[in-house]
Structure formats: C-alpha cells, structure tokens
Design an enzyme around this catalytic site. Structure first.
Site, PDB file in Angstrom:
ATOM      1  N   HIS A 194     -30.062  22.238  29.566  1.00  0.00           N
ATOM      2  CA  HIS A 194     -29.450  22.220  30.897  1.00  0.00           C
ATOM      3  C   HIS A 194     -29.621  20.788  31.404  1.00  0.00           C
ATOM      4  O   HIS A 194     -30.646  20.149  31.131  1.00  0.00           O
ATOM      5  CB  HIS A 194     -30.198  23.111  31.899  1.00  0.00           C
ATOM      6  N   GLU A 233     -21.675  33.266  28.612  1.00  0.00           N
ATOM      7  CA  GLU A 233     -22.834  34.038  28.139  1.00  0.00           C
ATOM      8  C   GLU A 233     -23.069  35.222  29.072  1.00  0.00           C
ATOM      9  O   GLU A 233     -23.579  35.051  30.177  1.00  0.00           O
ATOM     10  CB  GLU A 233     -24.060  33.114  28.109  1.00  0.00           C
ATOM     11  N   GLU A 267     -26.288  36.822  23.880  1.00  0.00           N
ATOM     12  CA  GLU A 267     -27.761  36.741  23.835  1.00  0.00           C
ATOM     13  C   GLU A 267     -28.292  38.159  23.625  1.00  0.00           C
ATOM     14  O   GLU A 267     -27.975  39.081  24.393  1.00  0.00           O
ATOM     15  CB  GLU A 267     -28.308  36.139  25.127  1.00  0.00           C
ATOM     16  N   HIS A 271     -30.004  39.898  26.530  1.00  0.00           N
ATOM     17  CA  HIS A 271     -29.033  40.272  27.566  1.00  0.00           C
ATOM     18  C   HIS A 271     -28.288  41.538  27.143  1.00  0.00           C
ATOM     19  O   HIS A 271     -27.987  42.398  27.968  1.00  0.00           O
ATOM     20  CB  HIS A 271     -28.020  39.148  27.802  1.00  0.00           C
ATOM     21  N   ASP A 328     -27.438  33.453  21.286  1.00  0.00           N
ATOM     22  CA  ASP A 328     -28.738  33.044  21.820  1.00  0.00           C
ATOM     23  C   ASP A 328     -29.746  33.999  21.186  1.00  0.00           C
ATOM     24  O   ASP A 328     -29.853  35.172  21.564  1.00  0.00           O
ATOM     25  CB  ASP A 328     -28.763  33.119  23.356  1.00  0.00           C
ATOM     26  N   ASP A 376     -35.760  40.358  31.092  1.00  0.00           N
ATOM     27  CA  ASP A 376     -35.426  39.381  30.063  1.00  0.00           C
ATOM     28  C   ASP A 376     -36.711  38.703  29.561  1.00  0.00           C
ATOM     29  O   ASP A 376     -37.141  37.706  30.125  1.00  0.00           O
ATOM     30  CB  ASP A 376     -34.497  38.350  30.733  1.00  0.00           C
ATOM     31  N   ASP A 385     -37.192  37.327  26.641  1.00  0.00           N
ATOM     32  CA  ASP A 385     -36.887  36.129  25.832  1.00  0.00           C
ATOM     33  C   ASP A 385     -37.896  35.896  24.710  1.00  0.00           C
ATOM     34  O   ASP A 385     -38.436  34.796  24.554  1.00  0.00           O
ATOM     35  CB  ASP A 385     -36.837  34.874  26.722  1.00  0.00           C
TER      36      ASP A 385
HETATM   37  C1  XUL Z   1     -30.827  33.022  31.099  1.00  0.00           C
HETATM   38  C2  XUL Z   1     -30.281  32.358  29.903  1.00  0.00           C
HETATM   39  C3  XUL Z   1     -29.973  30.918  30.062  1.00  0.00           C
HETATM   40  C4  XUL Z   1     -28.718  30.476  29.369  1.00  0.00           C
HETATM   41  C5  XUL Z   1     -28.365  29.047  29.638  1.00  0.00           C
HETATM   42  O1  XUL Z   1     -31.137  34.358  30.913  1.00  0.00           O
HETATM   43  O2  XUL Z   1     -30.115  32.958  28.875  1.00  0.00           O
HETATM   44  O3  XUL Z   1     -31.070  30.195  29.599  1.00  0.00           O
HETATM   45  O4  XUL Z   1     -28.799  30.641  27.989  1.00  0.00           O
HETATM   46  O5  XUL Z   1     -28.212  28.784  30.976  1.00  0.00           O
HETATM   47 CO    CO Z   2     -29.338  32.395  26.979  1.00  0.00          CO
END
Ligand code: XUL
Ligand code: CO
Length: 482
Positions: free
Chosen positions: A147, A278, A314, A317, A342, A353, A355
């Site tokens: 980002h 996304e 992702e 997600h 992702d 989330d 991650d």
């Molecule tokens: C948030 C997410 C972000 C995007 C990029 O959940 O996945 O990091 O991948 O903005």
């Molecule tokens: Co993402």
C-alpha cells in the site's frame, strides 16, 4: 541502542513500547515534526545484514529436517509443463511482514524487529525497505505487494505526502534494479486515515471522494513506475454500517464512476497492468459492497466494467462470506475473472479475518486445482496477505511462516499433478454428466431444448433412473493424492 536490544536485555521501557505503538499509526496531517522527519529516526544507518543468521533458503526435498529449507517448493522444477516458480509467482506483502506489529484491539505491539527504531520517519522507511529486499532475496521470492502508506509516511499536505512517497519509491526502485524483484501489485491505503471513516469512493463527502481519487492517481503512477504487473482495489471502508443513513444506490454509482476514472487514468499513463478487485463481505464495515466474487461480477456487469477488471480472491475473505476459497476461485475462473490470489486462511472457529498462513494441504490442493484449470495466474500470482500470530516474535518466524506457506501451496500443486495423472476424479465428474453427451443433451446445451420436445421425450422414456453422486468415492480419490 535500539528498542529490540533493550528488550533483549530485559530492560524494556515504556518509552520503547509507546514508540512502537506510534510506529503502527499513519501520521495525521497536522502532526508536528515527529512524522516524516529524518532526524527522529536516530543517528546512523543500519550496517551489514538485517538477517545475519539466516542463509539463502534452498530446496532440500521432503526428507530434509532443516526448518530453513524448502521441502516441496523447487522453483526451477517443471510440473504440469511449467516451472513451479511460474505457477506460483509468490509475493511478500509489505504491510504484514514489515509493518505488522502484533498489536491488536486488546493489546500493545509484541514485535520489536531489530531494525525498527519506533518512528514513522522517512529514514526508518528507507531502512525498512532495505530489510524487505534482503528478506525477499533470502527467501527467493521475486515479487512484492504494497500500500502507498505502508512504505512511506503521510505528510502534512498531499504534496508533502506524495513527496515522501517519491523518496521511498526511489529507494525501492534502486533495490529492485539490483535484485530484479518487482511489484506483483500496488494499491492505495484508503481506510486508515480518519478522512476515510465513511468510505473513500463511497464517502458521502465529495472532497473525500476527490482526495481518494488523487491518492489512487498517485498510487497508479507509482505502481507503473516500479513495473508493477497489477493494481488492486480492496474495498477498505466502501460499505455501510446502517442503511438508515445510507443511500446505497448513490454510493454504488459513485464507486462505479471512481473505478471508471481509474480505468481511464490507467490508460492515459500507459499502465498495462491488470486492475483487480478484492472482494470481502464485512470488516471493517458491517456490509462491504464487494461482498464476494458473484456480487462483484454483477456490479461490474451492471456498470459496464467487465473486461477492465479481474478479481483478487483472498481465501480468508472467501470463508468470511460463507463460501469456501475453492468456491470463490471457481466462480472467478468460470467467468474469466481469476486474476490473483491473496494466499491466507482463516480459522474455522473464528469469524473474522485472522490472515493466517495457509498450511492445510487439502485446502492448498483445491486452490491449486483452480489455478491449474485457469492455466496459472499470470500476470497475477500468490500474495501472502498473511501475518505471524501475535505471539510469534522471533525474526526467524517471518521466514518460517513464508517457507511453510510456499511449501504448502507447492505441495498442493504436486497433488494436483498426481490427481491429473491418475485421472479417476476427472473421469468420475465426466461420467456424472455423460447423459448430456447424447443427442438430446447436445440440443439442450445448444440452447434449443424447447419444453414441448422435452415433454415428448419424457412420455417416451418414462421415469428416469438417477445414478449415485458417489461423493464418498470422490472424497476417497481426492484424499489418495494428498
Ligand atoms: C484486507 C486486505 C487488504 C488488501 C489490500 O482484509 O486483504 O490487505 O489485500 O488492501
Ligand atoms: Co488481501
């Protein structure tokens, strides 16, 4: 002495902790000299390696007990007609790996990397970028994602912020040229700054919409300059908390206009990268507009934007939206929209989330089956949008997490090759539909199966015999390849 050294000596002070908390935040525009000020980063620069104890990670095969080696990912090995590195196109996510602090809503940061000095200064941003490139080189990963605001601090004005970004981008460009590492994608952070609290392209404030446009304009330029192959739009705060104060139609119309303007600008500057959306169903808003792949596809169709965008799926997600990652990948693939993944996973008992790095071999095999059917992801790839657990605090954990994530997907690819070679599962699916290989089946599939003709056929055939779905056999065949 740096914060981490202080901690090692068990004399961590509250100064060190609060400095690290500060490092996590975006500098507000009215903050005084502490933000973006080179002087605040302390004297001198980092000398020598950032990861002195870590060797270049190599492939040693499945029998290796070396935790700092690949057991399944062999970059140059050809599987199903392509080198593993070309199937995977792995990328390190700068924000998790180099800006993740371990802080959460209940607790302070837990990670104090030796190279961090607790500031959000330009000097710190430069040093962090150097650590990032050494990390990728040691890992053997030649792509990265960022980002705008992860890599460079906000300034007091847009001009100052863009100036900061340009300065860091020059450092990244030099490191890219030295290492041959390129961005898989870039994106704009349109969710952390308070100005975006109601959304960016869907904010009810026209000046915020314009600010977001200016930010995306710059992020597109920077991604293009660095040779990025894609550009991502994750919804951020594009969604609503309550419909009582929201004009949903107006907000969606604005979002479409914003995306169309991004397409126009991309073309104007000659950026040939793929634009990716996304999807995510909720978090941070109660209802994100890009809920899932199907919702995003219908949005693109309604606003005439198909052809200009692909989708970045992702996995975490996907599960938040009530689908499996495989479902989302297949929905994108069959509609010609699968552009990037992702790579991460959630936790089956947690509804947000998390991650996490994907380490489930069965899941990775399903993911890779979609990728293989898609003929790969290029110019997209796998971005590790995944973070260490809060409790994982060793520098080595950064490497272990990526090695494990890469090996899991590589193992998934090898399993897909096994399944394809065996052919039994494909055959099961083919046979399940073979009645449609008949003359009447072909008529229906050609869109010519009118109801009168079909009724006549039913009267002639009588009650149909319906074969077993053989799900347990399908599961057994799938399992045998893992
Ligand atoms: C948030 C997410 C972000 C995007 C990029 O959940 O996945 O990091 O991948 O903005
Ligand atoms: Co993402």
């Amino acid at each position: 002495m740096k914060c981490a050294e202080l901690l090692l000596l068990l004399v961590a002070s509250s100064v060190c902790l609060s400095a690290a908390i500060a490092a996590q935040q975006t500098c507000p525009a009215d903050l005084d000299s502490k933000c973006g000020d080179d002087a605040s980063s302390g004297p001198g620069d980092w000398e020598g390696e950032f990861f002195p104890g870590i060797p270049k990670i190599k492939y040693e095969g499945p029998t290796s007990k070396n935790t700092l080696a690949y057991k399944w990912y062999n970059a140059e090995e050809v599987i199903l007609g392509k080198k593993m590195k070309d199937w995977m196109r792995f990328s390190v996510a700068f924000w998790h790996t180099f800006r993740g602090t371990g802080g959460d809503v209940f607790g302070a940061p837990t990670k104090f990397w030796p190279w961090e000095d607790g500031t959000n200064s330009l000097a710190m941003a430069k040093r962090r970028m150097r650590a990032h490139f050494e990390f990728m080189e040691k890992l053997g990963v030649d792509r990265w994602c960022f980002h705008d605001r992860d890599i460079a601090p906000d300034g007091k004005t847009l001009t100052e912020t863009n100036g900061n970004l340009d300065e860091i981008v020059e450092v990244a460009k030099k490191l890219q040229d030295e290492t041959n590492i390129k961005p898989l994608w870039g994106t704009a952070q349109l969710f952390m700054h308070p100005r975006y609290m109601h959304g960016a392209a869907t904010s009810p404030e026209v000046k915020v919409y314009a600010y977001a446009a200016a930010q995306v304009k710059k992020a597109l330029e920077v991604t293009h300059y660095l040779g990025g192959e894609n550009y991502v739009f994750w919804g951020g705060r594009e969604g609503y908390q309550t419909l009582l104060n929201t004009d949903m139609k107006r907000e969606l119309d604005h979002l479409a206009n914003f995306l169309q303007a991004a397409v126009d600008y991309k073309k104007k500057i000659g950026f040939n990268g793929t634009l990716l959306i996304e999807p995510k169903p909720q978090e941070p808003t109660k209802h994100q507009y890009d809920w899932d792949v199907a919702t995003t596809f219908s949005f693109l169709q309604k606003y005439g934007l198909t052809g200009e965008f692909k989708i970045n799926v992702e996995c975490n997600h996907a599960t938040l939206s009530g689908h499996s990652c495989h479902h989302e990948l297949e929905t994108a693939r069959i509609n010609g929209l699968l552009g990037n993944i992702d790579a991460n996973t959630g936790d089956p008992q947690i509804g947000w989330d998390t991650d996490q790095f994907l380490t489930d071999i069965s899941e990775a095999t399903l993911v890779m089956s979609s990728v293989v059917k898609n003929g790969g992801l290029a110019p997209g790839g796998f971005n590790f949008d995944a973070k260490l657990r809060r409790e994982s605090t060793d520098v080595e954990d950064l490497f272990l997490a990526h090695i494990s994530g890469m090996d899991t997907l590589a193992r998934g690819l090898r399993n897909v090759a096994k399944l394809m070679e065996d052919g039994s599962l494909d055959e099961l699916v083919r046979k399940r539909y073979q009645s449609f290989d008949s003359e009447i089946g072909a008529t229906i599939e050609a869109g010519k199966g009118d109801f009168e003709t079909l009724e006549k056929k039913v009267l002639e055939w009588g009650e149909p015999t319906v074969p077993s779905g053989r799900q347990e056999l399908a599961e057994m065949l799938f399992q045998s390849a893992l």
